[in-house]
Motif scaffolding. Structure first.
Motif, short mmCIF file in Angstrom:
data_model
loop_
_atom_site.label_atom_id
_atom_site.label_comp_id
_atom_site.label_asym_id
_atom_site.label_seq_id
_atom_site.Cartn_x
_atom_site.Cartn_y
_atom_site.Cartn_z
N VAL A 61 0.86 -1.18 0.00
CA VAL A 61 0.00 0.00 0.00
C VAL A 61 0.89 1.23 0.00
CG1 VAL A 61 -1.78 1.29 1.25
CG2 VAL A 61 -1.79 -1.23 1.27
N VAL A 62 0.76 2.06 -1.02
CA VAL A 62 1.59 3.27 -1.14
C VAL A 62 0.73 4.50 -0.86
CG1 VAL A 62 2.98 4.67 -2.71
CG2 VAL A 62 3.17 2.18 -2.77
N ILE A 63 1.17 5.28 0.10
CA ILE A 63 0.41 6.46 0.53
C ILE A 63 1.32 7.68 0.48
CG2 ILE A 63 -0.94 7.51 2.40
CD1 ILE A 63 -1.38 4.69 3.53
N PRO A 64 1.15 8.56 -0.52
CA PRO A 64 1.90 9.81 -0.52
C PRO A 64 1.28 10.79 0.48
CG PRO A 64 0.42 9.75 -2.40
CD PRO A 64 0.25 8.43 -1.68
N GLN A 71 -0.55 -10.73 3.31
CA GLN A 71 0.81 -10.26 3.45
C GLN A 71 0.82 -8.81 2.94
OE1 GLN A 71 3.99 -12.87 1.96
NE2 GLN A 71 2.39 -14.38 1.54
N TYR A 72 1.32 -7.92 3.72
CA TYR A 72 1.24 -6.52 3.28
C TYR A 72 2.36 -5.68 3.88
CZ TYR A 72 -0.65 -5.04 7.81
OH TYR A 72 -0.80 -4.76 9.15
N GLU A 73 2.54 -4.55 3.26
CA GLU A 73 3.36 -3.47 3.82
C GLU A 73 2.64 -2.16 3.50
OE1 GLU A 73 7.12 -3.16 1.83
OE2 GLU A 73 6.22 -3.21 -0.17
N ILE A 74 2.85 -1.20 4.35
CA ILE A 74 2.28 0.14 4.12
C ILE A 74 3.45 1.10 3.99
CG2 ILE A 74 0.87 2.01 5.08
CD1 ILE A 74 -0.73 -0.17 6.58
N ILE A 75 3.60 1.68 2.81
CA ILE A 75 4.70 2.60 2.53
C ILE A 75 4.14 4.02 2.50
CG2 ILE A 75 6.48 3.27 0.88
CD1 ILE A 75 6.40 0.41 -0.21
N VAL A 76 4.55 4.82 3.45
CA VAL A 76 4.13 6.22 3.46
C VAL A 76 5.31 7.06 2.96
CG1 VAL A 76 3.30 8.15 4.84
CG2 VAL A 76 2.61 5.81 5.41
N VAL A 77 5.05 7.83 1.92
CA VAL A 77 6.10 8.71 1.38
C VAL A 77 5.81 10.12 1.87
CG1 VAL A 77 7.29 9.52 -0.68
CG2 VAL A 77 6.22 7.24 -0.67
N ASN A 78 6.61 10.55 2.81
CA ASN A 78 6.48 11.92 3.31
C ASN A 78 7.22 12.84 2.35
OD1 ASN A 78 6.13 14.17 5.10
ND2 ASN A 78 8.27 13.90 5.66
N ASP A 79 6.45 13.65 1.62
CA ASP A 79 7.03 14.48 0.57
C ASP A 79 7.43 15.86 1.09
OD1 ASP A 79 7.92 15.13 -1.96
OD2 ASP A 79 5.95 15.81 -2.64
N TYR A 122 3.90 15.52 -6.18
CA TYR A 122 3.06 14.31 -6.02
C TYR A 122 3.60 13.13 -6.82
CZ TYR A 122 -1.30 11.58 -5.91
OH TYR A 122 -2.24 10.60 -5.73
N GLY A 123 4.00 13.39 -8.05
CA GLY A 123 4.51 12.31 -8.89
C GLY A 123 5.80 11.72 -8.34
N SER A 124 6.67 12.57 -7.83
CA SER A 124 7.91 12.07 -7.23
C SER A 124 7.62 11.18 -6.04
CB SER A 124 8.79 13.24 -6.80
OG SER A 124 9.28 13.94 -7.92
N ALA A 125 6.61 11.56 -5.25
CA ALA A 125 6.25 10.75 -4.08
C ALA A 125 5.72 9.39 -4.51
CB ALA A 125 5.21 11.49 -3.24
N LEU A 126 4.87 9.37 -5.55
CA LEU A 126 4.35 8.09 -6.02
C LEU A 126 5.48 7.22 -6.57
CD1 LEU A 126 1.05 9.12 -7.87
CD2 LEU A 126 1.33 8.23 -5.55
N ARG A 127 6.36 7.82 -7.34
CA ARG A 127 7.47 7.05 -7.92
C ARG A 127 8.35 6.45 -6.83
NH1 ARG A 127 8.81 10.48 -11.56
NH2 ARG A 127 10.22 11.66 -10.25
#
Length: 249
Positions: A9-12, A37-45, A76-81
């Motif tokens: 799970v990717v969360i910007p 099975q999961y991971e939660i990835i938070v990208v703090n931009d 936003y795009g950099s965070a998603l990438r």
């Protein structure tokens, strides 16, 4: 229910201190209940509020929560990438850190991840009823028309931050170069150009009003960057078509 699914799970998040804890908690509850099975990835931009500190604390309590930190706001795009590039599991699920979506709507998406299913493995949401203010909804409508006219992209809701797709498909269309708001359009455009891909499945999702924080999509710098990246993407598409024509001849 798919017990064998593994999900990143990717969360910007940019200045979402008042929302991010609730968004993560909802995701943990949902995924734990389904024994995935999961991971939660938070990208703090590059947030200037307490977003980073909140995610760090939650990550220290749950090893399935990961923080990727941008020292400065990169878009936003950099965070998603950053999030997509670091994903480890078979499927990637994108949702935003503003709490405007309900992760439980994944229930209607998950059947398409079954390997025996004959439809596309890429499933994207569209907001059944937008909960944004009028000006933001108007901007989104104009943007949708512009992207359709310029790039020929035909989906119901380009920027809906509720998308589920195999990590292998993302890896096949990299790099997604847009750093800003155009990322989703470039992502979908390159998906549609991918040979042998089944048609993208579009499903309705609920959309809720933002309770805390401020949306940044209408910022003039964000809009100008979107136009610049549109021009670059259009040039890239023309170059790609020219190369294909040369190969055919």
């Amino acid at each position: 229910m798919n017990h064998s699914l593994s999900l990143s799970v990717v969360i910007p998040a940019y200045n979402e201190a008042e929302n991010i804890g609730r968004v993560i908690a909802n995701a943990v509850d949902y995924l734990s209940d389904r024994q995935m099975q999961y991971e939660i990835i938070v990208v703090n931009d590059g947030s200037v509020d307490a977003t980073k500190a909140i995610v760090m604390k939650l990550a220290s309590q749950n090893s399935r929560i990961r923080l990727i930190n941008h020292p400065h706001n990169l878009g936003y795009g950099s965070a998603l990438r950053s999030g997509f590039d670091q994903a480890l599991h078979e499927y990637i699920f994108l949702t935003d850190g503003d709490g405007q979506f309900a992760i439980s709507d994944l229930d209607s998406f998950l059947p398409y991840t079954q390997k025996s299913h004959h439809h596309s493995q890429v499933v994207i949401g569209y907001r059944a009823k937008r909960a944004d203010v009028f000006v933001r909804s108007l901007n989104a409508w104009l943007y949708h028309i512009f992207i359709h006219w310029l790039l020929g992209l035909k989906v119901r809701d380009i920027d809906c931050a509720f998308k589920l797709f195999p990590r292998s498909i993302y890896q096949a269309i990299r790099p997604i170069k847009s750093d800003g708001a155009l990322f989703s359009a470039e992502f979908l455009l390159k998906l549609q150009q991918l040979p042998m891909l089944e048609p993208i499945i579009e499903l309705p999702v609920r959309h809720f009003p933002r309770k805390f924080g401020v949306a940044t999509g209408a910022n003039i710098k964000v809009i100008l960057k979107m136009f610049w990246e549109c021009w670059q993407l259009k040039q890239e598409c023309r170059d790609h078509i020219a190369i294909v024509d040369v190969v055919k001849t």
